[in-house]
Enzyme design. Structure first.
Site, PDB file in Angstrom:
ATOM      1  N   ASP A  27       0.969  -1.118   0.067  1.00  0.00           N
ATOM      2  CA  ASP A  27       0.043   0.254   0.062  1.00  0.00           C
ATOM      3  C   ASP A  27       0.840   1.192   0.022  1.00  0.00           C
ATOM      4  O   ASP A  27       1.503   1.396   0.992  1.00  0.00           O
ATOM      5  CB  ASP A  27      -0.968   0.216   1.259  1.00  0.00           C
ATOM      6  CG  ASP A  27      -2.260   0.829   1.311  1.00  0.00           C
ATOM      7  OD1 ASP A  27      -2.003   1.988   0.530  1.00  0.00           O
ATOM      8  OD2 ASP A  27      -2.923   0.399   1.854  1.00  0.00           O
ATOM      9  N   ASP A  76      -2.736   2.409  -6.134  1.00  0.00           N
ATOM     10  CA  ASP A  76      -1.628   2.457  -4.958  1.00  0.00           C
ATOM     11  C   ASP A  76      -1.609   1.066  -4.298  1.00  0.00           C
ATOM     12  O   ASP A  76      -1.034   1.087  -3.112  1.00  0.00           O
ATOM     13  CB  ASP A  76      -1.838   3.675  -4.231  1.00  0.00           C
ATOM     14  CG  ASP A  76      -3.242   3.590  -3.362  1.00  0.00           C
ATOM     15  OD1 ASP A  76      -3.994   2.797  -3.705  1.00  0.00           O
ATOM     16  OD2 ASP A  76      -3.263   4.300  -2.410  1.00  0.00           O
ATOM     17  N   GLU A  77      -2.205   0.196  -4.674  1.00  0.00           N
ATOM     18  CA  GLU A  77      -2.316  -1.125  -3.881  1.00  0.00           C
ATOM     19  C   GLU A  77      -2.104  -2.446  -4.724  1.00  0.00           C
ATOM     20  O   GLU A  77      -2.763  -2.400  -5.791  1.00  0.00           O
ATOM     21  CB  GLU A  77      -3.659  -1.082  -3.064  1.00  0.00           C
ATOM     22  CG  GLU A  77      -3.409  -0.922  -1.604  1.00  0.00           C
ATOM     23  CD  GLU A  77      -4.843  -1.169  -0.928  1.00  0.00           C
ATOM     24  OE1 GLU A  77      -5.737  -2.275  -1.127  1.00  0.00           O
ATOM     25  OE2 GLU A  77      -5.594  -0.244  -0.582  1.00  0.00           O
TER      26      GLU A  77
END
Length: 465
Positions: free
Chosen positions: A11, A106-107
């Site tokens: 993350d 973003d993950e």
DNA sequence: TCTGGGGTCCTAGGACCC
DNA sequence: TCTGGGGTCCTAGGACCC
């Protein structure tokens, strides 16, 4: 659940804000809020400096402005820049394993067991995690990430959240319940405000409380699928696989207006422009869809959808628009609409006319359609096949000059060089002239219609070699 | 000047079919 | 001639995630 800690979750920390601080040296160490900058905007990401003042994701931007001090940067999103940086990170993850499942920009989850050759001992994956974090920071020009590693997606995801930012948590196999049970139920994926409230009413606040409930109780409380899922997760039972490409199931565009709209002609033109965007994105992905959905949100925030399924899949903006216009006429606009959205679902890979040559193996059905389900892994995610027809250019919308610029936007000035928009108004635009590899730069206020000032592509953060 | 935009998944009722 | 029972498709809404 696996025997070894072979699921990694990454993350990236305050990702959008971190990219802004990387590209805008004057914002490093200062509060930055990225999101909608209009009157009805909400916060997408707040930098850790802004969080210290109480700015949070999903908060209205107006509220964040009240909480943050003068000098806080409120920026609209630069998604091309975020995507470029995300692509770099996803590339690093794919060096670890072919099984990488991006959950958003973003993950992502990584199946380390599918990578081959990794030492999957606790010491081994700990070293791997540290090395990965270092490589990410270096390759992105300073964006950090938090990593969780464990025996399942559930455990890895919770692990990455335990030590943010810039954290690394490896959950030793066998210790899952020790970590899980003290946590509030809201830390489990799928427990939002509504479920949390229902659980709270029967005395469940922690995961341990949840584990004490019977399957029957949980199903009665939250429904069949959700109840079964909660029952399993409370026991750290999670065998969800890492799926590298889930395939697109719908494409939509929606817009909240600065002021509520009532006029059918005005709304019809909004529908046309949204249908054009949706149609273009369908073509880019080489898919078509049968179901057109119109979403509307009234003045009082009540939200409803109206949909119609067509006999054939389409990516035609005009057909999408006329269908959506009809749905709007039936639904009505009384009281005013604050939001309108147009979407297409029921997607299939669609050979349109002579789009595919005769030897193209994807065009197998007699009517040229291949259902997406089952073939989802083969569905192109982003890039159009080279055989796709060129996309006609969007008509240029001419707006008043002061509306052309938005805070955070990349610009270039013929004499002053590259920079970004700090603010605008009253026929003026304020630009800070700096870039990711410069020192903090000077601010200049220019005429909004200065012919030497142009929108620009995102800057390259890598120093020149 | 409360409450974005892009999605996914699930549920439930009615139509329709065998 | 007191009303079955699936399965699938369509529509609408809700919860949730980032």
């Amino acid at each position: 659940m696996r025997r070894e800690a072979s699921v990694l979750h990454l993350d990236l920390d305050a990702f959008f804000a971190a990219v802004e601080q990387r590209d805008k040296p004057s914002l490093r160490g200062r509060p930055v809020v990225v999101g909608g900058v209009g009157g009805r905007g909400v916060v997408a990401t707040a930098s850790y400096e802004a969080r210290a003042y109480g700015a949070r994701s999903a908060m209205s931007t107006a509220e964040a402005r009240r909480r943050c001090p003068a000098g806080t940067a409120f920026l609209g999103g630069r998604f091309a820049a975020y995507r470029r940086t995300s692509d770099v990170v996803m590339g690093l993850l794919r060096e670890l394993s072919p099984l990488v499942e991006p959950a958003s920009l973003d993950e992502a989850y990584v199946d380390l067991a599918a990578g081959g050759g990794h030492d999957l001992s606790v010491d081994g994956v700990t070293a791997l995690g540290h090395a990965l974090k270092e490589r990410i920071t270096e390759a992105t020009g300073g964006v950090s990430g938090s990593v969780g590693i464990g025996t399942s997606k559930l455990i890895a995801k919770i692990g990455s959240d335990l030590d943010k930012p810039d954290g690394l948590v490896v959950v030793r196999p066998g210790n899952e319940l020790d970590m899980l049970h003290p946590l509030p139920v809201t830390r489990l994926g799928g427990v939002g405000p509504a479920t949390a409230e229902r659980l709270h009413q029967v005395g469940v606040t922690t995961v341990a409380d949840l584990a004490a409930k019977s399957l029957t109780d949980l199903v009665a409380l939250t429904g069949r699928a959700h109840g079964a899922s909660l029952y399993a997760l409370a026991r750290a039972e999670d065998d969800r696989p890492i799926v590298p490409d889930r395939g697109v199931k719908s494409v939509s565009h929606e817009e909240t207006f600065e002021r509520d709209l009532t006029d059918l002609d005005v709304l019809g033109r909004e529908i046309d422009s949204m249908a054009a965007r949706v149609g273009q994105r369908l073509r880019t992905s080489a898919v078509s869809g049968r179901t057109v959905t119109l979403k509307l949100r009234r003045y009082d925030f009540t939200t409803l959808t109206r949909s119609q399924t067509l006999p054939q899949p389409t990516d035609d903006p005009r057909l999408i628009a006329t269908t959506a216009r009809r749905l709007l006429a039936d639904a009505g606009t009384s009281g005013g609409l604050r939001l309108l959205g147009v979407g297409v679902s029921g997607l299939s890979v669609y050979a349109q006319g002579d789009l595919f040559s005769v030897d193209d193996e994807t065009a197998e059905a007699p009517d040229g359609r291949t259902p997406v389900d089952g073939a989802a892994g083969d569905l192109p995610r982003l890039e159009a096949p080279s055989s796709a027809t060129p996309i006609p250019a969007q008509p240029v919308v001419t707006a008043p000059a002061e509306r052309l610029w938005w805070p955070g936007q990349d610009v270039a000035h013929d004499e002053l060089g590259a920079g970004w928009v700090w603010g605008r108004g009253l026929s003026r635009v304020t630009v800070r002239f700096e870039g990711p590899t410069t020192a903090p730069g000077p601010v200049r206020t220019l005429a909004a219609d200065d012919p030497a000032l142009h929108p620009a592509d995102p800057p390259d953060w890598r120093p020149p070699v």
